[in-house]
Motif scaffolding. Structure first.
Motif, mmCIF file in Angstrom:
data_model
loop_
_atom_site.group_PDB
_atom_site.id
_atom_site.type_symbol
_atom_site.label_atom_id
_atom_site.label_comp_id
_atom_site.label_asym_id
_atom_site.label_seq_id
_atom_site.Cartn_x
_atom_site.Cartn_y
_atom_site.Cartn_z
ATOM 1 N N ARG A 3 17.970 89.096 51.866
ATOM 2 C CA ARG A 3 18.536 87.875 52.201
ATOM 3 C C ARG A 3 16.734 87.431 52.987
ATOM 4 O O ARG A 3 16.243 88.089 52.634
ATOM 5 C CB ARG A 3 19.090 88.823 54.026
ATOM 6 C CG ARG A 3 20.578 88.423 53.561
ATOM 7 C CD ARG A 3 20.739 89.109 55.393
ATOM 8 N NE ARG A 3 20.117 90.109 56.110
ATOM 9 C CZ ARG A 3 20.710 89.924 57.100
ATOM 10 N NH1 ARG A 3 21.557 89.434 58.103
ATOM 11 N NH2 ARG A 3 19.722 90.724 57.993
ATOM 12 N N SER A 33 19.272 86.557 67.006
ATOM 13 C CA SER A 33 19.702 87.854 66.439
ATOM 14 C C SER A 33 21.459 87.702 65.981
ATOM 15 O O SER A 33 22.333 88.288 65.467
ATOM 16 C CB SER A 33 20.191 88.631 67.424
ATOM 17 O OG SER A 33 20.845 88.125 68.684
ATOM 18 N N ASP A 34 21.752 86.510 66.462
ATOM 19 C CA ASP A 34 23.071 85.768 66.179
ATOM 20 C C ASP A 34 22.731 85.043 64.675
ATOM 21 O O ASP A 34 23.950 84.386 64.508
ATOM 22 C CB ASP A 34 23.538 85.315 67.170
ATOM 23 C CG ASP A 34 24.707 84.771 67.030
ATOM 24 O OD1 ASP A 34 25.707 85.572 66.412
ATOM 25 O OD2 ASP A 34 25.275 83.347 67.509
ATOM 26 N N THR A 35 22.238 84.555 63.659
ATOM 27 C CA THR A 35 22.002 84.411 62.541
ATOM 28 C C THR A 35 22.272 85.276 61.362
ATOM 29 O O THR A 35 22.067 86.161 61.749
ATOM 30 C CB THR A 35 20.793 83.598 62.739
ATOM 31 O OG1 THR A 35 19.634 84.295 61.941
ATOM 32 C CG2 THR A 35 20.626 82.767 64.062
ATOM 33 N N GLU A 36 22.059 84.766 60.213
ATOM 34 C CA GLU A 36 22.074 85.400 59.544
ATOM 35 C C GLU A 36 20.622 85.448 58.856
ATOM 36 O O GLU A 36 21.025 86.530 56.715
ATOM 37 C CB GLU A 36 23.276 84.879 57.929
ATOM 38 C CG GLU A 36 24.686 84.451 58.117
ATOM 39 C CD GLU A 36 25.454 83.665 57.464
ATOM 40 O OE1 GLU A 36 24.751 83.852 55.831
ATOM 41 O OE2 GLU A 36 26.027 83.150 57.815
ATOM 42 N N ALA A 37 19.975 85.394 59.178
ATOM 43 C CA ALA A 37 18.661 85.464 59.180
ATOM 44 C C ALA A 37 18.133 86.756 59.037
ATOM 45 O O ALA A 37 18.798 87.249 59.912
ATOM 46 C CB ALA A 37 17.833 85.043 59.628
ATOM 47 N N GLU A 38 17.673 88.009 58.093
ATOM 48 C CA GLU A 38 16.835 88.946 58.388
ATOM 49 C C GLU A 38 15.849 88.732 58.965
ATOM 50 O O GLU A 38 15.122 87.693 58.662
ATOM 51 C CB GLU A 38 16.467 89.511 57.055
ATOM 52 C CG GLU A 38 16.009 90.976 57.123
ATOM 53 C CD GLU A 38 15.679 91.728 56.097
ATOM 54 O OE1 GLU A 38 15.106 93.090 55.787
ATOM 55 O OE2 GLU A 38 16.698 91.644 55.288
ATOM 56 N N THR A 151 18.081 76.861 65.260
ATOM 57 C CA THR A 151 18.123 78.228 64.615
ATOM 58 C C THR A 151 19.916 78.617 64.963
ATOM 59 O O THR A 151 20.475 79.318 64.552
ATOM 60 C CB THR A 151 17.806 79.583 64.528
ATOM 61 O OG1 THR A 151 17.264 80.167 66.069
ATOM 62 C CG2 THR A 151 16.163 79.079 64.466
ATOM 63 N N ARG A 153 23.980 78.615 66.142
ATOM 64 C CA ARG A 153 24.699 78.686 65.271
ATOM 65 C C ARG A 153 25.312 76.896 64.909
ATOM 66 O O ARG A 153 25.633 76.298 65.831
ATOM 67 C CB ARG A 153 26.068 79.454 66.076
ATOM 68 C CG ARG A 153 26.914 80.014 64.491
ATOM 69 C CD ARG A 153 28.327 80.952 64.955
ATOM 70 N NE ARG A 153 27.730 82.006 65.204
ATOM 71 C CZ ARG A 153 27.508 82.651 64.199
ATOM 72 N NH1 ARG A 153 27.917 82.350 62.701
ATOM 73 N NH2 ARG A 153 27.381 84.407 63.917
ATOM 74 N N ALA A 218 20.592 76.230 57.851
ATOM 75 C CA ALA A 218 21.303 76.506 56.802
ATOM 76 C C ALA A 218 20.198 76.591 55.433
ATOM 77 O O ALA A 218 20.875 77.667 54.297
ATOM 78 C CB ALA A 218 22.831 76.292 56.892
ATOM 79 N N LEU A 221 18.811 79.942 54.752
ATOM 80 C CA LEU A 221 19.560 80.819 54.257
ATOM 81 C C LEU A 221 20.080 81.312 53.098
ATOM 82 O O LEU A 221 20.557 82.441 52.483
ATOM 83 C CB LEU A 221 21.080 80.906 55.063
ATOM 84 C CG LEU A 221 20.007 80.960 56.785
ATOM 85 C CD1 LEU A 221 21.231 81.056 57.815
ATOM 86 C CD2 LEU A 221 18.639 82.041 57.581
#
Length: 222
Positions: A3, A33-38, A151, A153, A218, A221
Motif C-alpha cells: 500500500r 486511521s480511517d483511510t486506506e493509506a499505510e 484525507t 473519507r 485518492a 492511494l
C-alpha cells in the motif's frame, strides 16, 4: 500488493520540549486511521531512522511529514533519547528524493521556507513550509486542518484546495501571526527573522510538476 505509505517523523528533545508534538502525532494518527493509506510513525526520529525508512519505503512513499524544531537550513532530529542532532536539507532532500512516487514533503517547524528549493531541486513535486517562527500550538492546529480537509473519507478536495481551506480557516480563527506572541513555545533552531507580510504557511510547487496541486488524496492511494 503493498500500500502507499505516508511517513511521519516526530522529533522530541526533552531539554527543549515541544509539548504539542505529542498532540500532533495523536491527531494525525486519528485522522489517517480511517483511510486506506499505510501510516508509518517514527517517534524521536534519528538520522539513521530516516535513512532506513527512505530506503525501505522508496517505492511506496507518497508523503513525508516532519514535526519538531527547525530552521532555514535544517531540521532537528534526535541523536538519542536525551540529545538532539541537526539534519541539513542538502543531505535530507537527496535521501528522500530517491522515492519516485513521493508527492509532498511537509516541514512543520519554524522558518523552513529556506529549505524548500533544495527539496524541489531533487524533483519533489510539492513542499509545505513555514516562512517565520512558529508557535507550537499553531503547528498542530494547521496540520489538523490540512489533513482533515485532504484525507477525510470521500473528500473531493485537491491538494491546493485542501491547503487553501486549511490556511484560510486557520487565519480566520487565529488571526495574523505577530511578534507579540513570541513568548510562547516556538519550534525554532536559534533566532529566526519574522516578516509579518508573509503568510505563515506556503505551498511550493515544482515548476514542471505543478499538476500535483490538482491531485486528490485518492490519487495518492494507487
Amino acid at each position: 500488493m503493498s500500500r502507499p505509505v505516508f511517513l511521519f517523523a516526530f522529533a522530541y528533545d526533552p531539554a527543549n520540549a515541544l509539548p504539542e508534538v505529542v498532540q500532533e502525532l495523536k491527531t494525525i494518527d486519528r485522522l489517517l486511521s480511517d483511510t486506506e493509506a499505510e501510516v508509518k510513525v517514527i517517534w524521536q526520529a534519528t538520522q539513521a531512522d530516516l535513512e532506513t525508512h527512505f530506503d525501505l519505503l522508496r517505492n511506496d512513499l507518497r508523503l513525508f511529514h516532519f514535526s519538531g524544531h527547525a530552521g532555514p537550513h535544517a531540521i532537528q532530529l534526535n541523536r538519542d533519547y536525551h540529545t538532539a542532532a541537526l539534519s541539513f536539507a542538502e543531505g535530507l532532500s537527496r535521501l528522500v528524493g530517491v522515492a519516485p512516487g513521493l508527492r509532498l514533503v511537509f516541514l512543520n517547524g519554524c522558518s523552513t521556507e529556506g529549505q524548500v528549493q533544495t527539496f524541489l531541486d531533487q524533483g519533489i513535486p510539492a513542499v509545505i513550509a513555514t516562512t517565520k517562527p512558529l508557535l507550537d500550538q499553531y503547528a498542530v492546529d494547521f496540520a489538523r486542518r490540512f489533513y482533515q480537509n485532504f484525507t477525510r473519507r470521500n473528500s473531493k478536495m485537491t491538494l491546493q484546495q485542501a491547503f487553501d481551506a486549511a490556511f484560510y480557516s486557520f487565519i480566520g480563527e487565529q488571526g495574523s501571526f505577530s511578534q507579540d506572541m513570541l513568548y510562547e513555545q516556538m519550534r525554532s533552531i536559534g533566532a529566526a527573522d519574522d516578516d509579518s507580510n508573509e503568510a505563515l504557511y506556503e505551498l511550493h510547487l515544482h515548476p514542471v510538476k505543478k499538476s500535483v496541486a490538482q491531485e486528490r488524496f485518492a490519487d495518492w492511494l494507487v
